[in-house]
Design a protein around this motif. Structure first.
Motif, PDB file in Angstrom:
ATOM      1  N   MET A 330       0.827  -1.208   0.000  1.00  0.00           N
ATOM      2  CA  MET A 330       0.000   0.000   0.000  1.00  0.00           C
ATOM      3  C   MET A 330       0.865   1.264   0.000  1.00  0.00           C
ATOM      4  N   MET A 331       2.034   1.185   0.602  1.00  0.00           N
ATOM      5  CA  MET A 331       2.958   2.327   0.569  1.00  0.00           C
ATOM      6  C   MET A 331       3.404   2.614  -0.859  1.00  0.00           C
ATOM      7  N   ARG A 332       3.551   1.551  -1.654  1.00  0.00           N
ATOM      8  CA  ARG A 332       4.036   1.715  -3.033  1.00  0.00           C
ATOM      9  C   ARG A 332       2.913   2.037  -4.022  1.00  0.00           C
ATOM     10  N   ASP A 333       1.670   1.897  -3.599  1.00  0.00           N
ATOM     11  CA  ASP A 333       0.528   2.089  -4.479  1.00  0.00           C
ATOM     12  C   ASP A 333       0.082   3.557  -4.462  1.00  0.00           C
ATOM     13  N   ASP A 334       0.288   4.265  -5.577  1.00  0.00           N
ATOM     14  CA  ASP A 334      -0.067   5.686  -5.641  1.00  0.00           C
ATOM     15  C   ASP A 334      -1.569   5.915  -5.524  1.00  0.00           C
ATOM     16  N   LYS A 335      -2.357   4.878  -5.796  1.00  0.00           N
ATOM     17  CA  LYS A 335      -3.817   5.019  -5.697  1.00  0.00           C
ATOM     18  C   LYS A 335      -4.276   5.102  -4.235  1.00  0.00           C
ATOM     19  N   VAL A 336      -3.444   4.607  -3.332  1.00  0.00           N
ATOM     20  CA  VAL A 336      -3.784   4.650  -1.904  1.00  0.00           C
ATOM     21  C   VAL A 336      -3.332   5.983  -1.328  1.00  0.00           C
ATOM     22  N   GLN A 337      -4.279   6.788  -0.918  1.00  0.00           N
ATOM     23  CA  GLN A 337      -3.989   8.103  -0.358  1.00  0.00           C
ATOM     24  C   GLN A 337      -4.823   8.310   0.908  1.00  0.00           C
ATOM     25  N   GLY A 338      -4.299   9.107   1.840  1.00  0.00           N
ATOM     26  CA  GLY A 338      -5.051   9.438   3.049  1.00  0.00           C
ATOM     27  C   GLY A 338      -4.982   8.367   4.115  1.00  0.00           C
ATOM     28  N   LYS A 339      -6.057   8.239   4.869  1.00  0.00           N
ATOM     29  CA  LYS A 339      -6.061   7.350   6.035  1.00  0.00           C
ATOM     30  C   LYS A 339      -6.283   5.886   5.642  1.00  0.00           C
ATOM     31  N   ILE A 340      -5.656   4.988   6.419  1.00  0.00           N
ATOM     32  CA  ILE A 340      -5.775   3.541   6.226  1.00  0.00           C
ATOM     33  C   ILE A 340      -6.116   2.921   7.573  1.00  0.00           C
ATOM     34  N   LEU A 341      -7.196   2.170   7.642  1.00  0.00           N
ATOM     35  CA  LEU A 341      -7.511   1.437   8.865  1.00  0.00           C
ATOM     36  C   LEU A 341      -7.003   0.008   8.704  1.00  0.00           C
ATOM     37  N   SER A 342      -6.065  -0.364   9.562  1.00  0.00           N
ATOM     38  CA  SER A 342      -5.477  -1.696   9.504  1.00  0.00           C
ATOM     39  C   SER A 342      -5.996  -2.533  10.660  1.00  0.00           C
ATOM     40  N   MET A 343      -6.227  -3.835  10.389  1.00  0.00           N
ATOM     41  CA  MET A 343      -6.779  -4.740  11.398  1.00  0.00           C
ATOM     42  C   MET A 343      -6.053  -6.074  11.390  1.00  0.00           C
ATOM     43  N   GLY A 344      -5.861  -6.622  12.601  1.00  0.00           N
ATOM     44  CA  GLY A 344      -5.265  -7.944  12.741  1.00  0.00           C
ATOM     45  C   GLY A 344      -5.981  -8.732  13.816  1.00  0.00           C
ATOM     46  N   PHE A 345      -5.887 -10.054  13.727  1.00  0.00           N
ATOM     47  CA  PHE A 345      -6.623 -10.933  14.633  1.00  0.00           C
ATOM     48  C   PHE A 345      -5.691 -12.010  15.171  1.00  0.00           C
ATOM     49  N   GLY A 346      -6.006 -12.494  16.373  1.00  0.00           N
ATOM     50  CA  GLY A 346      -5.178 -13.542  16.952  1.00  0.00           C
ATOM     51  C   GLY A 346      -5.861 -14.177  18.139  1.00  0.00           C
ATOM     52  N   PRO A 347      -5.112 -15.046  18.841  1.00  0.00           N
ATOM     53  CA  PRO A 347      -5.686 -15.771  19.982  1.00  0.00           C
ATOM     54  C   PRO A 347      -6.329 -14.825  20.979  1.00  0.00           C
ATOM     55  N   GLY A 348      -7.479 -15.252  21.469  1.00  0.00           N
ATOM     56  CA  GLY A 348      -8.136 -14.431  22.495  1.00  0.00           C
ATOM     57  C   GLY A 348      -9.652 -14.450  22.503  1.00  0.00           C
ATOM     58  N   LEU A 349     -10.343 -14.274  21.445  1.00  0.00           N
ATOM     59  CA  LEU A 349      -9.997 -13.846  20.097  1.00  0.00           C
ATOM     60  C   LEU A 349      -9.731 -12.336  20.153  1.00  0.00           C
ATOM     61  N   THR A 350      -8.507 -11.930  19.762  1.00  0.00           N
ATOM     62  CA  THR A 350      -8.084 -10.549  19.882  1.00  0.00           C
ATOM     63  C   THR A 350      -8.202  -9.839  18.545  1.00  0.00           C
ATOM     64  N   LEU A 351      -8.742  -8.638  18.572  1.00  0.00           N
ATOM     65  CA  LEU A 351      -8.828  -7.776  17.398  1.00  0.00           C
ATOM     66  C   LEU A 351      -8.014  -6.518  17.670  1.00  0.00           C
ATOM     67  N   GLU A 352      -7.007  -6.269  16.841  1.00  0.00           N
ATOM     68  CA  GLU A 352      -6.192  -5.060  16.957  1.00  0.00           C
ATOM     69  C   GLU A 352      -6.458  -4.177  15.751  1.00  0.00           C
ATOM     70  N   THR A 353      -6.607  -2.878  15.990  1.00  0.00           N
ATOM     71  CA  THR A 353      -6.816  -1.936  14.909  1.00  0.00           C
ATOM     72  C   THR A 353      -5.828  -0.770  15.027  1.00  0.00           C
ATOM     73  N   LEU A 354      -5.402  -0.274  13.889  1.00  0.00           N
ATOM     74  CA  LEU A 354      -4.413   0.792  13.843  1.00  0.00           C
ATOM     75  C   LEU A 354      -4.778   1.738  12.714  1.00  0.00           C
ATOM     76  N   LEU A 355      -4.967   2.994  13.023  1.00  0.00           N
ATOM     77  CA  LEU A 355      -5.271   3.998  12.003  1.00  0.00           C
ATOM     78  C   LEU A 355      -3.985   4.681  11.567  1.00  0.00           C
ATOM     79  N   LEU A 356      -3.704   4.577  10.293  1.00  0.00           N
ATOM     80  CA  LEU A 356      -2.499   5.162   9.702  1.00  0.00           C
ATOM     81  C   LEU A 356      -2.905   6.233   8.698  1.00  0.00           C
ATOM     82  N   GLU A 357      -1.978   7.109   8.376  1.00  0.00           N
ATOM     83  CA  GLU A 357      -2.235   8.107   7.335  1.00  0.00           C
ATOM     84  C   GLU A 357      -1.029   8.189   6.424  1.00  0.00           C
ATOM     85  N   LYS A 358      -1.265   7.993   5.144  1.00  0.00           N
ATOM     86  CA  LYS A 358      -0.178   8.044   4.165  1.00  0.00           C
ATOM     87  C   LYS A 358       0.172   9.503   3.879  1.00  0.00           C
ATOM     88  N   GLN A 359       1.445   9.844   4.133  1.00  0.00           N
ATOM     89  CA  GLN A 359       1.874  11.236   3.978  1.00  0.00           C
ATOM     90  C   GLN A 359       2.825  11.391   2.786  1.00  0.00           C
TER      91      GLN A 359
END
Length: 359
Positions: A330-359
């Motif tokens: 996504m860093m290399r993709d010029d079509k991706v601009q602005g904010k990115i919501l990233s999500m990951g899952f794991g034991p627990g059941l755990t949900l992690e979210t991270l809001l990033l912004e491409k600058q």
């Protein structure tokens, strides 16, 4: 300036192994009859994965006498114990980490000598003195570099590493933090032919990724994050140390549980991330169904999973490493601009979210 992922480096061991070759290995390893072999082939074809990587070369061998790690017998006995698997991890993980860091740094003007903090993430291998010490020696880092190890957290652990890097930078603005994730999932192939093992054996691959996190005006800015435990899925995803490698509990109900959990959390996501205004998503490709269910839960178009699906197709699920492969694309993709919501899952059941912004 804000905490940013300024560069991500990637590494995989050896050459890609065709998913069909791994399916054939599994048929032989499980000593399946014609009907069960047909069922297994169907599962592998529908996985969304075309190839994976492994530090072991046995998965593309057709005859046991050619094996170099597993026993040269049709029933794979005596099956390799955890000690033998950890020995391979200790031998191979440091080089993979070094390759990822080299790939990361060559995209920047930062040299290895400028790294002040090192965070190592892995849930597929543990040894002390650790891989991070070996890596420090290989990179010729100063012995005063602060190091942290995050073990056994599962597929969402890169998020934990990034949050730790962000907190370090808030305390020490001049720091340059190298996050290194390395997962050798294929070391933990399980022979018992039960649902958990069948699913895990069909999905996981090996890889490493390194992310340089520092205060910068360019890169993926770390905006905010949110953790949530979906306790109704506590028994559906788990990870334990067994006598013959690490054992995974991986229920077929996980996509449904995530779907239900995310629907319940939509209001919280809207409040925290202004969800309705987002168009870019980086979802951990834990499996084809997981990507589809998360997409459906948010009511998103297929396009949001373009990069995640491609990573899954080429590499499989590399546990904590995988999301960094998605973000690198996504860093290399010029079509991706602005904010990115990233999500990951794991034991627990755990949900992690991270809001990033491409600058």
């Amino acid at each position: 300036m804000n905490s940013c992922l300024v560069s991500i480096g990637l590494a995989n061991p050896g050459k890609p192994i065709d998913q069909a070759s791994i399916a054939y290995f599994m048929q032989k390893a499980h000593q399946l009859d014609e009907e069960e072999a047909r069922k297994l082939n169907f599962l592998y074809r529908k996985s969304g994965i075309s190839s994976r990587y492994s530090v072991l070369d046995d998965f593309e061998k057709t005859e046991p006498e050619d094996f170099t790690f597993f026993p040269k017998s049709k029933d794979l006995e005596p099956f390799p114990g955890t000690k033998a698997r950890m020995a391979v991890f200790q031998q191979t993980a440091p080089q993979l980490c070094e390759d990822a860091v080299f790939d990361c740094l060559q995209k920047t003007k930062i040299s290895a000598s400028e790294i002040t903090h090192l965070i190592l993430v892995s849930c597929t291998g543990m040894v002390a003195p650790g891989v991070e010490l070996d890596l420090m020696k290989r990179l010729e880092l100063d012995d005063s570099v602060e190091r942290y190890c995050l073990h056994f957290m599962g597929c969402y652990a890169a998020f934990t590493g990034l949050k730790l890097a962000d907190k370090i930078l808030k305390a020490e603005p001049e720091a340059k933090v190298m996050l290194v994730c390395v997962e050798l999932c294929t070391l933990h192939f399980q022979k018992e032919y039960v649902e958990d093992n069948i699913l895990a054996n069909s999905l996981f691959g090996d890889g490493a990724a390194a992310a340089l996190v520092m205060n910068s005006e360019s890169g993926l800015k770390i905006d905010s994050y949110l953790s949530q435990v979906l306790r109704e899925g506590e028994e559906d995803m788990a990870w334990g140390i067994g006598d013959f490698g690490f054992e995974m509990r991986l229920s077929k109900y996980i996509p449904v549980l995530l779907d239900q959990g995310i629907i319940k959390l939509k209001e919280k996501f809207e409040e925290k991330f202004r969800l309705s205004r987002l168009s870019n998503f980086a979802i951990h490709p834990g499996g084809k169904q997981i990507l589809q269910k998360v997409q459906e839960a948010f009511g998103l178009p297929d396009a949001v999973n373009e990069h995640a699906m491609e990573v899954l197709k080429q590499f499989g699920n590399m546990s904590s490493v995988t999301i960094l492969f998605v973000l690198e694309r996504m860093m290399r993709d010029d079509k991706v601009q602005g904010k990115i919501l990233s999500m990951g899952f794991g034991p627990g059941l755990t949900l992690e979210t991270l809001l990033l912004e491409k600058q």
